[in-house]
Design a protein around this motif. Sequence first.
Motif, PDB file in Angstrom:
ATOM      1  N   ALA A  87       4.452   1.164  16.287  1.00 57.49           N
ATOM      2  CA  ALA A  87       5.435  -0.033  15.543  1.00 57.49           C
ATOM      3  C   ALA A  87       6.251  -0.040  16.623  1.00 57.49           C
ATOM      4  CB  ALA A  87       5.906   0.401  14.197  1.00 57.49           C
ATOM      5  N   LEU A  88       6.901   1.155  17.119  1.00 52.91           N
ATOM      6  CA  LEU A  88       7.848   1.177  18.273  1.00 52.91           C
ATOM      7  C   LEU A  88       7.544   0.387  19.542  1.00 52.91           C
ATOM      8  CD1 LEU A  88      10.763   1.980  19.327  1.00 52.91           C
ATOM      9  CD2 LEU A  88       9.771   4.164  19.886  1.00 52.91           C
ATOM     10  N   SER A  89       6.280   0.283  19.942  1.00 51.20           N
ATOM     11  CA  SER A  89       5.484  -0.380  21.144  1.00 51.20           C
ATOM     12  C   SER A  89       5.719  -1.608  20.803  1.00 51.20           C
ATOM     13  CB  SER A  89       4.234   0.248  21.213  1.00 51.20           C
ATOM     14  OG  SER A  89       3.580  -0.256  22.354  1.00 51.20           O
ATOM     15  N   ASP A  90       5.286  -1.969  19.799  1.00 52.44           N
ATOM     16  CA  ASP A  90       4.966  -3.457  19.283  1.00 52.44           C
ATOM     17  C   ASP A  90       6.436  -4.118  19.263  1.00 52.44           C
ATOM     18  OD1 ASP A  90       2.339  -3.681  19.232  1.00 52.44           O
ATOM     19  OD2 ASP A  90       1.961  -3.267  17.233  1.00 52.44           O
ATOM     20  N   ALA A  91       7.245  -3.313  18.644  1.00 55.55           N
ATOM     21  CA  ALA A  91       8.677  -3.779  18.483  1.00 55.55           C
ATOM     22  C   ALA A  91       9.523  -4.198  19.844  1.00 55.55           C
ATOM     23  CB  ALA A  91       9.413  -2.662  17.533  1.00 55.55           C
ATOM     24  N   CYS A  92       9.079  -3.012  20.698  1.00 55.02           N
ATOM     25  CA  CYS A  92       9.906  -3.302  22.162  1.00 55.02           C
ATOM     26  C   CYS A  92       9.192  -4.460  22.665  1.00 55.02           C
ATOM     27  CB  CYS A  92       9.540  -1.991  23.140  1.00 55.02           C
ATOM     28  SG  CYS A  92      10.345  -0.558  22.533  1.00 55.02           S
ATOM     29  N   PHE A  93       7.876  -4.701  22.602  1.00 51.66           N
ATOM     30  CA  PHE A  93       7.251  -6.077  23.117  1.00 51.66           C
ATOM     31  C   PHE A  93       7.702  -7.375  22.584  1.00 51.66           C
ATOM     32  CE2 PHE A  93       4.061  -9.338  22.989  1.00 51.66           C
ATOM     33  CZ  PHE A  93       3.785  -9.666  24.315  1.00 51.66           C
ATOM     34  N   SER A  94       8.078  -7.149  21.314  1.00 50.18           N
ATOM     35  CA  SER A  94       8.556  -8.396  20.652  1.00 50.18           C
ATOM     36  C   SER A  94      10.013  -8.758  21.116  1.00 50.18           C
ATOM     37  CB  SER A  94       8.699  -8.111  18.905  1.00 50.18           C
ATOM     38  OG  SER A  94       9.833  -7.124  18.686  1.00 50.18           O
ATOM     39  N   LEU A  95      10.801  -7.948  21.679  1.00 53.94           N
ATOM     40  CA  LEU A  95      12.036  -8.163  22.230  1.00 53.94           C
ATOM     41  C   LEU A  95      12.161  -8.959  23.453  1.00 53.94           C
ATOM     42  CD1 LEU A  95      13.960  -4.833  21.896  1.00 53.94           C
ATOM     43  CD2 LEU A  95      14.229  -6.721  20.178  1.00 53.94           C
ATOM     44  N   THR A  96      10.815  -9.172  23.939  1.00 54.98           N
ATOM     45  CA  THR A  96      10.450  -9.719  25.205  1.00 54.98           C
ATOM     46  C   THR A  96      10.170 -11.288  25.003  1.00 54.98           C
ATOM     47  OG1 THR A  96       8.247  -9.060  25.775  1.00 54.98           O
ATOM     48  CG2 THR A  96      10.147  -7.585  26.619  1.00 54.98           C
ATOM     49  N   LEU A  97       9.875 -11.709  23.693  1.00 55.06           N
ATOM     50  CA  LEU A  97       9.366 -13.023  23.463  1.00 55.06           C
ATOM     51  C   LEU A  97      10.143 -13.988  23.610  1.00 55.06           C
ATOM     52  CD1 LEU A  97       7.030 -12.058  20.099  1.00 55.06           C
ATOM     53  CD2 LEU A  97       6.524 -12.497  22.586  1.00 55.06           C
ATOM     54  N   PRO A  98      11.361 -13.871  23.546  1.00 55.15           N
ATOM     55  CA  PRO A  98      12.442 -14.982  23.728  1.00 55.15           C
ATOM     56  C   PRO A  98      12.213 -15.400  25.054  1.00 55.15           C
ATOM     57  CG  PRO A  98      13.542 -13.461  22.123  1.00 55.15           C
ATOM     58  CD  PRO A  98      12.240 -12.837  22.655  1.00 55.15           C
TER      59      PRO A  98
END
Length: 203
Positions: A105-116
């Motif tokens: 979940a931490l890995s996916d959360a870090c990637f979601s921060l780059t979506l903007p």
Amino acid sequence: MEVQYRSQFPVCSFRLTFAVCVCVRACARAQVCAGAECWSVHSNHTSQPSVCGHDDDAFKYCAYTITYMLLFPIAILSNTGALVVFFWKCWHRSSAFSVVMMNLALSDACFSLTLPLRLAYYFNRGIWYFPDWLCRACVYGFYLNLYTSIFFLTVLSMLRWVAVMQPLRPQVEPVRMARVCVGVWLFVGVASVPFLLNGVTQR
């Protein structure tokens, strides 16, 4: 002896992006030539194909923009909730499975921060207005999430295999599994460093 285990999945998975894009692309291709003549009949009554093309780049920018706009709020909320749940489980009743799931979940959360940043890139039709180091960090985060997720899912599969095939075997200690997860982060982080060394050469 009956073995009871409960399968759990990550709350949010970015692999939905591919499925959404495929569906949108199929609909777009079905309407490419709608309302236009793709064949022209000449005076000699011979039919010849005329130009009936569509812009792949325009579709890409539109599809990715819509996809990232839909995924970003879902990804942030879902992964944040997953981190809270698995952190609470690790705090009260730690297990090897919970440790791996929290890292996933931490890995996916870090990637979601780059979506903007990706959303802004496709919204501007492939023009990067941000600093070069931010572009490198965005690409680095993408591959960091990609390969850490692969390793963590592999570890989860191994844990499930051991639980089913060898139920009498002692479970893996959470501390040992935490060391494995740290090793995965370090290995993937170092292996992905070349993506930080290659910047943009043309805007």
